[in-house]
Structure formats: structure tokens, C-alpha cells
Design an enzyme around this catalytic site. Structure first.
Site, mmCIF file in Angstrom:
data_model
loop_
_atom_site.group_PDB
_atom_site.id
_atom_site.type_symbol
_atom_site.label_atom_id
_atom_site.label_comp_id
_atom_site.label_asym_id
_atom_site.label_seq_id
_atom_site.Cartn_x
_atom_site.Cartn_y
_atom_site.Cartn_z
ATOM 1 N N LYS A 59 -13.289 -120.080 -23.680
ATOM 2 C CA LYS A 59 -13.453 -121.538 -23.564
ATOM 3 C C LYS A 59 -12.127 -122.204 -23.209
ATOM 4 C CE LYS A 59 -17.806 -121.503 -24.510
ATOM 5 N NZ LYS A 59 -18.290 -121.222 -25.850
ATOM 6 N N LYS B 238 -23.236 -111.811 -17.570
ATOM 7 C CA LYS B 238 -24.557 -112.023 -18.164
ATOM 8 C C LYS B 238 -25.161 -113.340 -17.691
ATOM 9 C CE LYS B 238 -22.391 -114.086 -22.207
ATOM 10 N NZ LYS B 238 -22.729 -115.347 -22.737
ATOM 11 N N LYS C 159 -26.447 -120.206 -19.742
ATOM 12 C CA LYS C 159 -27.123 -121.495 -19.572
ATOM 13 C C LYS C 159 -26.430 -122.410 -18.579
ATOM 14 C CE LYS C 159 -28.730 -121.999 -24.156
ATOM 15 N NZ LYS C 159 -27.628 -121.775 -24.954
HETATM 16 P P1 TYM Z 1 -26.410 -119.312 -27.151
HETATM 17 O O1 TYM Z 1 -27.010 -120.662 -27.182
HETATM 18 O O2 TYM Z 1 -25.337 -119.042 -26.155
HETATM 19 O O3 TYM Z 1 -27.532 -118.241 -26.920
HETATM 20 C C1 TYM Z 1 -28.703 -118.223 -27.705
HETATM 21 C C2 TYM Z 1 -29.153 -116.785 -27.943
HETATM 22 O O4 TYM Z 1 -29.378 -116.132 -26.689
HETATM 23 C C3 TYM Z 1 -28.616 -114.925 -26.628
HETATM 24 N N1 TYM Z 1 -28.181 -114.706 -25.247
HETATM 25 C C4 TYM Z 1 -28.350 -113.563 -24.569
HETATM 26 N N2 TYM Z 1 -28.900 -112.384 -24.940
HETATM 27 C C5 TYM Z 1 -28.944 -111.412 -24.007
HETATM 28 N N3 TYM Z 1 -28.484 -111.552 -22.739
HETATM 29 C C6 TYM Z 1 -27.930 -112.711 -22.323
HETATM 30 N N4 TYM Z 1 -27.529 -112.853 -21.068
HETATM 31 C C7 TYM Z 1 -27.826 -113.780 -23.265
HETATM 32 N N5 TYM Z 1 -27.335 -115.052 -23.205
HETATM 33 C C8 TYM Z 1 -27.560 -115.597 -24.430
HETATM 34 C C9 TYM Z 1 -27.436 -115.157 -27.562
HETATM 35 O O5 TYM Z 1 -26.886 -113.935 -27.995
HETATM 36 C C10 TYM Z 1 -28.085 -115.951 -28.670
HETATM 37 O O6 TYM Z 1 -28.737 -115.089 -29.572
HETATM 38 N N6 TYM Z 1 -23.312 -119.455 -31.055
HETATM 39 C C11 TYM Z 1 -24.690 -119.275 -30.662
HETATM 40 C C12 TYM Z 1 -25.627 -120.290 -31.276
HETATM 41 C C13 TYM Z 1 -25.630 -120.320 -32.762
HETATM 42 C C14 TYM Z 1 -26.100 -119.321 -33.646
HETATM 43 C C15 TYM Z 1 -25.946 -119.833 -34.956
HETATM 44 C C16 TYM Z 1 -26.621 -118.033 -33.440
HETATM 45 C C17 TYM Z 1 -25.219 -121.378 -33.526
HETATM 46 N N7 TYM Z 1 -25.413 -121.065 -34.854
HETATM 47 C C18 TYM Z 1 -26.295 -119.080 -36.072
HETATM 48 C C19 TYM Z 1 -26.965 -117.290 -34.569
HETATM 49 C C20 TYM Z 1 -26.805 -117.816 -35.855
HETATM 50 C C21 TYM Z 1 -24.773 -119.419 -29.151
HETATM 51 O O7 TYM Z 1 -23.958 -120.021 -28.544
HETATM 52 O O8 TYM Z 1 -25.904 -118.899 -28.607
#
Ligand code: TYM
Length: 334
Positions: A115, A197, A200
Site C-alpha cells: 500500500k 491475482k 477488486k
Molecule cells: P478482501 O476484501 O481483499 O478480499 C475478500 C476475500 O476474498 C479473498 N480473495 C481472494 N481469494 C483468492 N484469490 C483471489 N484472487 C482473491 N482476492 C481476494 C481474500 O483472501 C478474502 O478472503 N482484510 C480483508 C478483509 C477483512 C477480513 C477481516 C478478512 C477485514 N476483516 C476479518 C477476514 C477476517 C481483505 O482485504 O479482504
């Protein structure tokens, strides 16, 4: 929820609509886990402010992400489905945990360094303590399992560190939370351009969203990088070709995958045909979820009800944890 044993928690940032990575890394597991576990799933709107301070699209994204979770099969009656900012207890726990998280270890986090590279003009304190807030989300419910994709592994390791540190300092309250995927390795869904990967907010043309219409899905898949094909039988696959196979394994029939594997190994593969097949299988997979999500998103009354009920369930669990935390820390004065 009362009869179910182990506690599950996970979250998704509303920085955009859900894509296939979110689905296969996270949401698919949520749906499977809701039958057997006591589940807390939320939309991490506070986390999104660390990178997206402009909130013009936030409302829309929060609703769409909730709707997409439900359209994917999540049942708000079976789980607590809520919005992070509706559970203010999270912020209190975050504050306590911040006193136990050190600048040095936070600065070493891979996601923080990434970031800093992406937004050098906005290296805010929230970005630095992002993993602390994520730990608060998880241990607020004393969760043991956290269904996430492979990119979240380090955050989970940090959550274990912070939970253990609290336990060591003030008393055993929190179980160690572990990243979870049903019987397999954590998932990483690759982007269509062969680089990294799916994500979003980066390279949108290489990411398949659950909201994409059929033509857009076809267009994106047909653009995926290929080459003129292998010249030696049974050659290893270059990464960008392996990625196409990987995507196919997520949505296509076994026989279809076996056919293209055999064509590849026999050097007769036609990538144009393979991508056409993949595009049609993606359309078949995504379009019903998209249609359902659109209907749900337009039902404001229903979504409000989901959010209110979800927050009530989450706050009930959070308040029990915080009472234990305050007592353990000696913050109970009467
Ligand atoms: P975020 O919003 O980036 O992604 C949400 C979930 O999607 C998974 N993910 C992927 N899995 C496989 N391949 C990909 N290309 C891919 N892109 C995203 C992420 O691993 C995630 O499971 N910090 C977290 C959000 C969060 C969170 C939490 C997660 C906030 N509090 C508590 C677990 C527990 C995040 O940015 O995910």
C-alpha cells in the site's frame, strides 16, 4: 446459531464489487460453513477507508457486496451477516490491541509495504494498523476459523500473534484463529492477464466480477493471454496458460478439462476454442448470481433488515467478549 460449536468469522472490503477470487477464496467457503458452524460474516467498511477515503460509492458497494453474498447462497437467517461499522465494540477492542502491536512488526507486513508503494501520499495510521483492526474483527467473536484466500495468510498469522500476546499478558480469552479452506490449500485465483491475482480495484479488464454481463465476461476471457501452443508433448505450462486451466477447473465439467489437458499434452490444443468454452462456462456460472444479486440489491427494505439483524447478533457476541476483556484487563471499576 446456539447449537453450533466452532466459531467462524470473515470479512470482505467494499472497495468494489465481488470478483471470482472473492467467490472461490472466501464466499464459497462461507456458504459451506454456514450449515455446521456459528458464523459471523461482515462487510469491512472501516477497512476500506484506509485506501478509499472518498465515500461516494461506499453505500452502493456495501449493499452490492451484501447482496452478492446472499445471491451466492449465504442465508442471513443462519449466519450473522453485518456491516463492520454497525458493531462499535470492534473499535474498542481495536484500541486495546493497538497497545500491544509494535510499529516494527506492522511496518514489515507485506500488505502495508504494498500500500505504501501504491499510495505514497496517503500512508495513514489506519493503513499501518490494518492487521490490528482485522484481528479485532476476528477475535471479537472468539473465532477459531477464518475462511479467506491465500493473500490473507500473513494477516492471520498476525492475528494469532496479537491474540496470544493478549492472552499472555491478561489471561486466556482468545482461541488462536486459523485461515480455513475446506480440506484444501488456500485458494489464489489468478487474474486473466497472467500477472498476479484477481483484485477488486486493480486491472479491471483482467478481473471477472460477479456483476459482469455476459458479453463483458466473454470479452475478458477471450482477451486472456495465450501463445501459439506447446511444440513438445507433455511440456510444462507457462504461468498464463496454467492460469487458464486453473480458471477452467473452477467452473467447467471434468470431461471438458480432461479434453483440453489431453489436447495440450498432445500439442493439438486450440486456445481460441478453449477460451470460448471457458467463457461460456463462466457465463453459466456467473449470470444466475448476477441476476439474483441485482434483485436483492434493489430490495432496500430487505437489506436493511438483514443488516439490522446481523448487527444485533454480532453485537450480542461482541459484548460478551468485551466484558471478558475488560475484566481480564482490570478495567472493571465497580
Ligand atoms: P478482501 O476484501 O481483499 O478480499 C475478500 C476475500 O476474498 C479473498 N480473495 C481472494 N481469494 C483468492 N484469490 C483471489 N484472487 C482473491 N482476492 C481476494 C481474500 O483472501 C478474502 O478472503 N482484510 C480483508 C478483509 C477483512 C477480513 C477481516 C478478512 C477485514 N476483516 C476479518 C477476514 C477476517 C481483505 O482485504 O479482504
Amino acid at each position: 446459531m446456539e447449537n453450533k460449536q466452532a466459531i467462524v468469522m470473515s470479512g470482505i472490503r467494499p472497495t468494489g464489487f465481488l470478483h471470482l477470487g472473492n467467490y472461490f477464496g472466501a464466499v464459497r467457503n462461507y456458504v459451506r460453513m454456514q450449515e455446521e458452524y456459528s458464523c459471523y460474516f461482515m462487510v469491512a467498511d472501516w477497512h476500506s477507508l484506509t485506501t478509499h477515503p472518498d465515500t461516494a460509492t461506499l453505500k452502493d458497494h456495501v449493499k452490492r457486496v451484501l447482496a452478492e453474498n446472499i445471491a451466492s447462497g449465504l442465508d442471513p437467517e443462519k449466519v450473522a451477516l453485518y456491516c463492520q461499522s454497525h458493531v462499535p465494540e470492534t473499535a474498542e477492542l481495536y484500541l486495546y490491541l493497538n497497545m500491544m502491536a509494535y510499529k516494527g512488526e506492522l511496518e514489515k507486513t507485506v500488505s502495508f509495504k504494498e500500500k505504501v508503494r501504491l499510495q505514497p501520499d496517503n500512508v495513514n495510521a489506519g493503513l499501518l494498523t490494518y492487521p490490528v483492526l482485522q484481528t479485532a474483527d476476528i477475535i471479537l467473536h472468539r473465532a477459531s476459523y477464518v475462511p479467506v484466500g491465500k493473500d490473507q495468510e500473513q494477516h492471520l498469522e498476525m492475528a494469532r500473534t496479537f491474540a496470544n500476546r493478549f492472552n499472555h499478558r491478561y489471561g486466556e480469552i482468545f482461541p488462536e484463529p486459523y485461515a480455513f479452506n475446506f480440506g484444501e490449500e488456500l485458494v489464489k485465483v489468478p487474474s486473466l492477464d497472467g500477472a498476479g491475482k484477481m483484485s477488486k480495484s486493480e486491472n479491471q479488464l483482467a478481473t471477472l466480477y460477479l456483476a459482469d454481463d455476459d458479453e463483458l465476461i466473454r470479452k475478458k476471457v477471450m482477451k486472456a493471454k495465450t501463445d501459439s501452443g506447446p511444440t513438445e508433448p507433455n511440456s510444462p505450462k507457462p504461468d498464463y496458460i496454467e492460469n487458464i486451466f486453473l480458471l477452467m477447473r473452477l467452473v467447467s465439467e471434468k470431461e471438458v478439462i480432461a479434453k483440453f489437458e489431453a489436447d495440450y499434452n498432445g500439442c493439438t490444443i486450440r486456445y481460441g476454442d478453449m477460451k470460448k468454452q471457458l467463457a461460456e462456462d463462466m457465463v453459466r456460472f456467473i449470470s444466475p448470481i448476477r441476476a439474483k444479486a441485482t434483485d436483492i440489491k434493489n430490495d432496500h427494505k430487505y437489506l436493511q433488515d438483514v443488516m439490522e439483524k446481523g448487527a444485533a447478533k454480532a453485537r450480542k457476541s461482541a459484548q460478551v467478549t468485551l466484558a471478558l476483556v475488560r475484566e481480564a484487563m482490570g478495567l472493571n471499576y465497580y
